[in-house]
Each structure stands twice: as structure tokens, then as C-alpha cells.
Scaffold this motif. Structure first.
Motif, PDB file in Angstrom:
ATOM      1  N   VAL A 229      -2.920 -14.822  -5.028  1.00 27.87           N
ATOM      2  CA  VAL A 229      -3.368 -13.549  -4.451  1.00 27.87           C
ATOM      3  C   VAL A 229      -4.376 -12.797  -5.394  1.00 27.87           C
ATOM      4  CG1 VAL A 229      -2.245 -11.313  -3.820  1.00 27.87           C
ATOM      5  CG2 VAL A 229      -1.349 -13.205  -2.872  1.00 27.87           C
ATOM      6  N   ILE A 230      -3.951 -12.872  -6.835  1.00 26.12           N
ATOM      7  CA  ILE A 230      -4.821 -12.465  -7.614  1.00 26.12           C
ATOM      8  C   ILE A 230      -6.305 -12.844  -7.822  1.00 26.12           C
ATOM      9  CG2 ILE A 230      -5.266 -12.004 -10.175  1.00 26.12           C
ATOM     10  CD1 ILE A 230      -2.137 -11.702 -10.386  1.00 26.12           C
ATOM     11  N   ALA A 231      -6.348 -14.231  -7.664  1.00 25.71           N
ATOM     12  CA  ALA A 231      -7.573 -15.000  -7.732  1.00 25.71           C
ATOM     13  C   ALA A 231      -8.495 -14.643  -6.386  1.00 25.71           C
ATOM     14  CB  ALA A 231      -7.167 -16.344  -7.609  1.00 25.71           C
ATOM     15  N   ALA A 232      -7.744 -14.455  -5.387  1.00 30.07           N
ATOM     16  CA  ALA A 232      -8.433 -14.120  -3.950  1.00 30.07           C
ATOM     17  C   ALA A 232      -8.962 -12.487  -3.962  1.00 30.07           C
ATOM     18  CB  ALA A 232      -7.429 -14.298  -2.920  1.00 30.07           C
ATOM     19  N   ILE A 233      -8.073 -11.766  -4.623  1.00 33.50           N
ATOM     20  CA  ILE A 233      -8.221 -10.272  -4.790  1.00 33.50           C
ATOM     21  C   ILE A 233      -9.533  -9.893  -5.614  1.00 33.50           C
ATOM     22  CG2 ILE A 233      -7.681  -7.943  -5.383  1.00 33.50           C
ATOM     23  CD1 ILE A 233      -6.494  -8.810  -2.304  1.00 33.50           C
ATOM     24  N   SER A 234      -9.613 -10.649  -6.643  1.00 31.91           N
ATOM     25  CA  SER A 234     -10.400 -10.630  -7.911  1.00 31.91           C
ATOM     26  C   SER A 234     -12.071 -10.714  -7.409  1.00 31.91           C
ATOM     27  CB  SER A 234     -10.085 -11.551  -8.971  1.00 31.91           C
ATOM     28  OG  SER A 234     -10.295 -12.688  -8.789  1.00 31.91           O
ATOM     29  N   VAL A 235     -12.236 -11.347  -6.437  1.00 24.80           N
ATOM     30  CA  VAL A 235     -13.581 -11.806  -6.096  1.00 24.80           C
ATOM     31  C   VAL A 235     -14.057 -11.018  -4.765  1.00 24.80           C
ATOM     32  CG1 VAL A 235     -13.673 -14.127  -7.080  1.00 24.80           C
ATOM     33  CG2 VAL A 235     -12.897 -13.617  -4.529  1.00 24.80           C
ATOM     34  N   GLU A 236     -13.290 -10.127  -4.303  1.00 23.24           N
ATOM     35  CA  GLU A 236     -13.533  -9.254  -3.216  1.00 23.24           C
ATOM     36  C   GLU A 236     -13.779  -7.962  -3.819  1.00 23.24           C
ATOM     37  OE1 GLU A 236     -13.498 -10.178  -0.218  1.00 23.24           O
ATOM     38  OE2 GLU A 236     -12.939 -12.313  -0.544  1.00 23.24           O
ATOM     39  N   GLU A 237     -14.520  -7.111  -2.650  1.00 19.78           N
ATOM     40  CA  GLU A 237     -14.828  -5.817  -3.116  1.00 19.78           C
ATOM     41  C   GLU A 237     -13.608  -4.934  -2.611  1.00 19.78           C
ATOM     42  OE1 GLU A 237     -17.566  -2.028  -1.120  1.00 19.78           O
ATOM     43  OE2 GLU A 237     -17.989  -4.043  -0.517  1.00 19.78           O
ATOM     44  N   TRP A 238     -13.331  -4.114  -3.319  1.00 20.28           N
ATOM     45  CA  TRP A 238     -11.851  -3.314  -3.364  1.00 20.28           C
ATOM     46  C   TRP A 238     -11.719  -2.101  -2.243  1.00 20.28           C
ATOM     47  CZ3 TRP A 238      -9.167  -3.225  -8.857  1.00 20.28           C
ATOM     48  CH2 TRP A 238      -8.944  -4.632  -9.343  1.00 20.28           C
ATOM     49  N   THR A 239     -11.955  -2.697  -0.925  1.00 17.38           N
ATOM     50  CA  THR A 239     -11.801  -1.877   0.216  1.00 17.38           C
ATOM     51  C   THR A 239     -10.323  -1.409   0.310  1.00 17.38           C
ATOM     52  OG1 THR A 239     -11.688  -3.526   1.725  1.00 17.38           O
ATOM     53  CG2 THR A 239     -14.073  -2.946   1.130  1.00 17.38           C
ATOM     54  N   LEU A 240     -10.198  -0.495   1.267  1.00 17.40           N
ATOM     55  CA  LEU A 240      -8.656  -0.100   1.498  1.00 17.40           C
ATOM     56  C   LEU A 240      -7.817  -1.144   2.122  1.00 17.40           C
ATOM     57  CD1 LEU A 240      -6.466   1.983   1.960  1.00 17.40           C
ATOM     58  CD2 LEU A 240      -7.538   2.534   4.266  1.00 17.40           C
ATOM     59  N   SER A 241      -8.470  -2.133   2.854  1.00 17.84           N
ATOM     60  CA  SER A 241      -8.018  -3.282   3.374  1.00 17.84           C
ATOM     61  C   SER A 241      -7.483  -4.341   2.312  1.00 17.84           C
ATOM     62  CB  SER A 241      -8.631  -3.894   4.536  1.00 17.84           C
ATOM     63  OG  SER A 241      -9.833  -4.448   4.276  1.00 17.84           O
ATOM     64  N   VAL A 242      -8.374  -4.563   1.364  1.00 16.98           N
ATOM     65  CA  VAL A 242      -8.234  -5.549   0.351  1.00 16.98           C
ATOM     66  C   VAL A 242      -6.685  -5.039  -0.562  1.00 16.98           C
ATOM     67  CG1 VAL A 242      -8.950  -6.441  -1.986  1.00 16.98           C
ATOM     68  CG2 VAL A 242     -10.378  -6.240   0.199  1.00 16.98           C
ATOM     69  N   CYS A 243      -6.919  -3.644  -0.955  1.00 19.23           N
ATOM     70  CA  CYS A 243      -5.696  -2.996  -1.768  1.00 19.23           C
ATOM     71  C   CYS A 243      -4.473  -3.128  -1.011  1.00 19.23           C
ATOM     72  CB  CYS A 243      -6.266  -1.415  -2.041  1.00 19.23           C
ATOM     73  SG  CYS A 243      -7.644  -1.417  -3.159  1.00 19.23           S
ATOM     74  N   VAL A 244      -4.533  -2.918   0.489  1.00 23.27           N
ATOM     75  CA  VAL A 244      -3.411  -2.967   1.193  1.00 23.27           C
ATOM     76  C   VAL A 244      -2.837  -4.307   1.230  1.00 23.27           C
ATOM     77  CG1 VAL A 244      -2.382  -2.571   3.385  1.00 23.27           C
ATOM     78  CG2 VAL A 244      -3.707  -1.011   2.695  1.00 23.27           C
ATOM     79  N   ILE A 245      -3.630  -5.169   1.278  1.00 24.21           N
ATOM     80  CA  ILE A 245      -3.355  -6.686   1.655  1.00 24.21           C
ATOM     81  C   ILE A 245      -2.777  -7.017   0.132  1.00 24.21           C
ATOM     82  CG2 ILE A 245      -4.005  -9.117   1.534  1.00 24.21           C
ATOM     83  CD1 ILE A 245      -5.932  -8.117   3.550  1.00 24.21           C
ATOM     84  N   GLY A 246      -3.376  -6.598  -0.990  1.00 26.00           N
ATOM     85  CA  GLY A 246      -2.891  -7.246  -2.419  1.00 26.00           C
ATOM     86  C   GLY A 246      -1.410  -6.501  -2.692  1.00 26.00           C
ATOM     87  N   ALA A 247      -1.120  -5.196  -2.414  1.00 16.85           N
ATOM     88  CA  ALA A 247      -0.113  -4.549  -2.579  1.00 16.85           C
ATOM     89  C   ALA A 247       1.105  -5.239  -1.808  1.00 16.85           C
ATOM     90  CB  ALA A 247      -0.220  -3.023  -2.567  1.00 16.85           C
TER      91      ALA A 247
END
Length: 394
Positions: A229-247
Motif C-alpha cells: 500500500v505504501i509503495a502504491a500511495i507514494s507514487v500517486e498524487e495525494w488527493t482525497l480518494s488516495v488518502c482515504v484508500i491509504g488510511a
């Protein structure tokens, strides 16, 4: 017939065993890459077969070090560890390249782990350590092209899993004694002699130590999910959906940790006194195989969804996460019904399983963020239900 007594002092995982377990991190990570290519039915089937092969080899070495204890040979463990590393490196070329290397190393490690036992020793708690019928299809597969090669692998693994369930430990000792008697009777000049009953050594698992190793493996699988999950989130722009998916993905992994280790749907199978709760160790290992595979699939699915935070989700990707979650609840239910009762299944395992299947079906229509939130809520509901049941039981 002798069973070696384990020391009354509680055993802990050795440095060698902990180092060996780290190969699981690399293994789960490599296998997850198969799903990243586009989780079609063929890719997912190959993923399941390769995971089972990886787990069987890991389990053979784990049981060897558990039963042998201080007598376990470090060179044997590290040799098998190197073999597992080569197998996982070969996964990078699946399904077209290096598959014969994968099969050959699998065979070598299985043979090496079976030869570690001395003559007359019977590993009653892990029959496939000395019954190699499941390796025959793997040997034949070296001369068979894909996709039939993978079919043979699946057949071999099915044979091993059948042996895990079908072979009775006490019957193993009786059959081994009968075979030794037969060989003695066939010996030259012994027809008229009374045959001395052979002395066999029944080797059994150290339950507390085995439970610790099984739990460590699950923690490693969950940790690989965090890495994914960290590897996937780190290369994405931190939009609301990305932050929600990560958390949400992080909370999903915590919930699976609670259901498997805090409330003990695998350690519960190993009694508090160090004995399995009415279950043969073969079945304990089979449950561990199934639940660790389900967790690895869910963890990989969370990483895949994190890499697709917006837009349309592929159908296969939704089923990786939803189907893996359904398998997780199924194994939790089957693993806990013996101690919790059949009515307990309706409390959360069956309802959560149904919701997981619905989420897998609906994934292409609801998107990644809502899919992860649905998975998180489903797992959280199971944790809350189990927490309240445990509190009521006190």
C-alpha cells in the motif's frame, strides 16, 4: 515407538528461523506482481498455484526446524532458504520464462527436506515430509509445455493437500512398523526366526513453538500488505480518494491482524497448554495455509486498488479484493466453529462473507475508494462483534 520429549523450557524462534522467515517478505511481494499485471482468471489461478508451492516449501522447512530443535542443521535451513529465493526470482518471468527453474528448485528443496530425517524416524504431524507422491507431477512437468505444466503443478499440490488431511498419524506408525517387519522377514536366512519388533521414533511438533512460527508468518504477510500500500500511495498524487484508500487499507490490515492473532483464529487452534484443540496438526497447517493465502490476496488487492485510486476498476481487480476477503471470512468461520459453535457463524462470518462477495461484484461500479471503505467497514463490524462476544464470555 518413541516420541522425543521437548524441553520444559519454552522455546522461542531462533535467529536462524527468524532470518529464514524473512524470505516470506520477498516471496509474497513477488507473487503480488502477478496480480499487478492484470488479474485475469489465468493470472489468478497461477498466483494460487505458486503461492501454494511457496507455502508448502516454507512449511516443510519450518516443521523440520520445529521438530529437530537444537539438532536442526543451519546449512540445511539456509540451503532451502536460497532455494526459495531462486524460486521467487523465477516468478518474475512467469508464466513464460524460468518456470522449469521454479519446478526444479521446488523438487530439490522437497527432496532435501525429506532427506533430513534419519532412517526409522516418522514425522507423524507432517506426513508430506516423507510422502513424496505430490512431487511426481512436478517432475513430469519439466518436460511438459505450459499451460499443462501448471495443471501438473496443481495436481501435485492437490495430492499433497489430500495427504495432509487423509493420512492418520497413528496409522503412519502402524504401517511403518508393518513394512519394517516385512523387510526383516524377507531377509536371507530369517524365515524360521522370530522377528524382533522394530523400534521406530515418532517425531511430533512442539506446539507452542509452532504456533509462534505460524503467527510470525501471518505478521510478515500483513507487513507485506503495508509495504504494498505504501509503495502504491507514494507514487500517486495525494488527493482525497488516495488518502482515504491509504488510511482505509491500513485499518483493514489492522482488522485482519485482530481477527487472526488477537482473537486467535490460528493460534486458537494451538491450545493454551501447548496442544492442538482436538485437531491433528495437519489440519492446523492446512488452516494456516488457507488463511495466510487469503490475507496475502487481500493485502495484494489493497495495494492494487491503491494504485487505481480513481476511475474504473477492472472486474478482476475487484474480485481479487472481494474474493480474497470472502475466502478470509470462510476460513475464519471454519477455523473457529469448533470452539465457538455453529450458531456463532451467523454472528459475523457468514454475513461478512456475503458482503465481501457483493463488494467483489460491485467493485467496477463503485470505484476504489468506496470499495476499500466497504471492506474496512465489513472487517470492522467483524472485529466489533468478536470483541463484544469475547467480553460477554468473561
Amino acid at each position: 515407538m518413541v516420541t522425543p520429549a521437548h524441553s520444559t523450557e519454552e522455546r522461542r524462534a531462533s535467529w536462524t528461523e527468524l532470518f529464514f522467515d524473512l524470505v516470506a517478505v520477498a516471496g509474497i511481494g513477488q507473487l503480488t506482481h502477478l496480480l499487478h499485471r492484470g488479474p485475469s482468471l489465468r493470472e489468478f489461478g497461477l498466483y494460487v498455484v505458486l503461492y501454494l508451492a511457496f507455502w508448502v516449501v516454507w512449511a516443510c522447512v519450518t516443521v523440520y526446524s520445529n521438530v529437530a530443535g537444537e539438532q536442526a542443521r543451519t546449512t540445511m535451513v539456509f540451503g532451502c532458504m536460497f532455494g526459495l529465493c531462486v524460486m521467487m526470482a523465477a516468478v518474475g518471468g512467469a508464466p513464460d520464462e524460468h518456470m522449469n527453474v521454479f519446478a526444479a528448485i521446488y523438487l530439490l528443496v522437497r527432496v532435501a527436506s525429506s532427506m533430513a530425517w534419519r532412517r526409522g524416524q516418522i514425522v507423524v504431524d507432517w506426513p508430506i515430509a516423507q510422502i513424496g507422491a505430490g512431487t511426481v507431477p512436478w517432475l513430469v512437468s519439466l518436460w511438459v509445455p505450459a499451460p499443462w505444466k501448471f495443471v501438473l503443478w496443481a495436481v501435485g499440490l492437490a495430492i499433497d493437500l489430500w495427504i495432509m488431511f487423509a493420512v492418520d498419524s497413528e496409522r503412519m506408525m502402524v504401517d511403518a512398523e508393518r513394512k519394517v517387519r516385512a523387510r526383516l522377514r524377507r531377509g536371507p536366512g530369517r524365515k524360521s526366526r522370530e522377528v524382533t519388533p522394530p523400534k521406530l521414533q515418532a517425531l511430533r511438533a512442539d506446539a507452542p513453538h509452532l504456533g509462534e512460527r505460524l503467527g510470525q508468518y501471518l505478521i510478515i504477510v500483513l507487513g507485506e500488505g503495508v509495504i504494498s500500500v505504501i509503495a502504491a500511495i507514494s507514487v500517486e498524487e495525494w488527493t482525497l480518494s488516495v488518502c482515504v484508500i491509504g488510511a482505509g487499507a491500513f485499518l483493514c490490515l489492522i482488522a485482519m491482524w485482530a481477527l487472526t492473532l488477537r482473537f486467535g483464529f490460528v493460534p486458537r487452534l494451538m491450545g493454551e497448554a501447548g496442544e492442538s484443540v482436538g485437531l491433528p496438526y495437519q489440519r492446523v497447517m492446512a488452516v494456516h495455509c488457507a488463511i495466510s493465502g487469503a490475507i496475502a490476496t487481500v493485502a495484494g488487492g489493497l495495494g492494487l486498488v491503491a494504485a487505481h485510486p480513481s476511475g474504473h476498476l477492472p472486474v478482476g481487480l475487484g474480485w481479487v479484493l472481494g474474493g480474497g476477503l470472502a475466502a478470509f471470512f470462510l476460513v475464519c468461520g471454519l477455523g473457529g466453529v469448533r470452539s465457538a459453535g455453529a450458531r456463532w457463524l451467523l454472528r459475523w462470518p457468514v454475513p461478512c462473507l456475503a458482503v465481501a462477495l457483493v463488494l467483489g461484484w460491485a467493485a467496477p461500479h463503485i470505484g476504489g475508494m468506496w470499495l476499500v471503505l466497504g471492506v474496512m467497514v465489513t472487517l470492522a463490524a467483524a472485529v466489533v462483534s468478536e470483541t463484544s462476544r469475547t467480553t460477554e464470555g468473561r
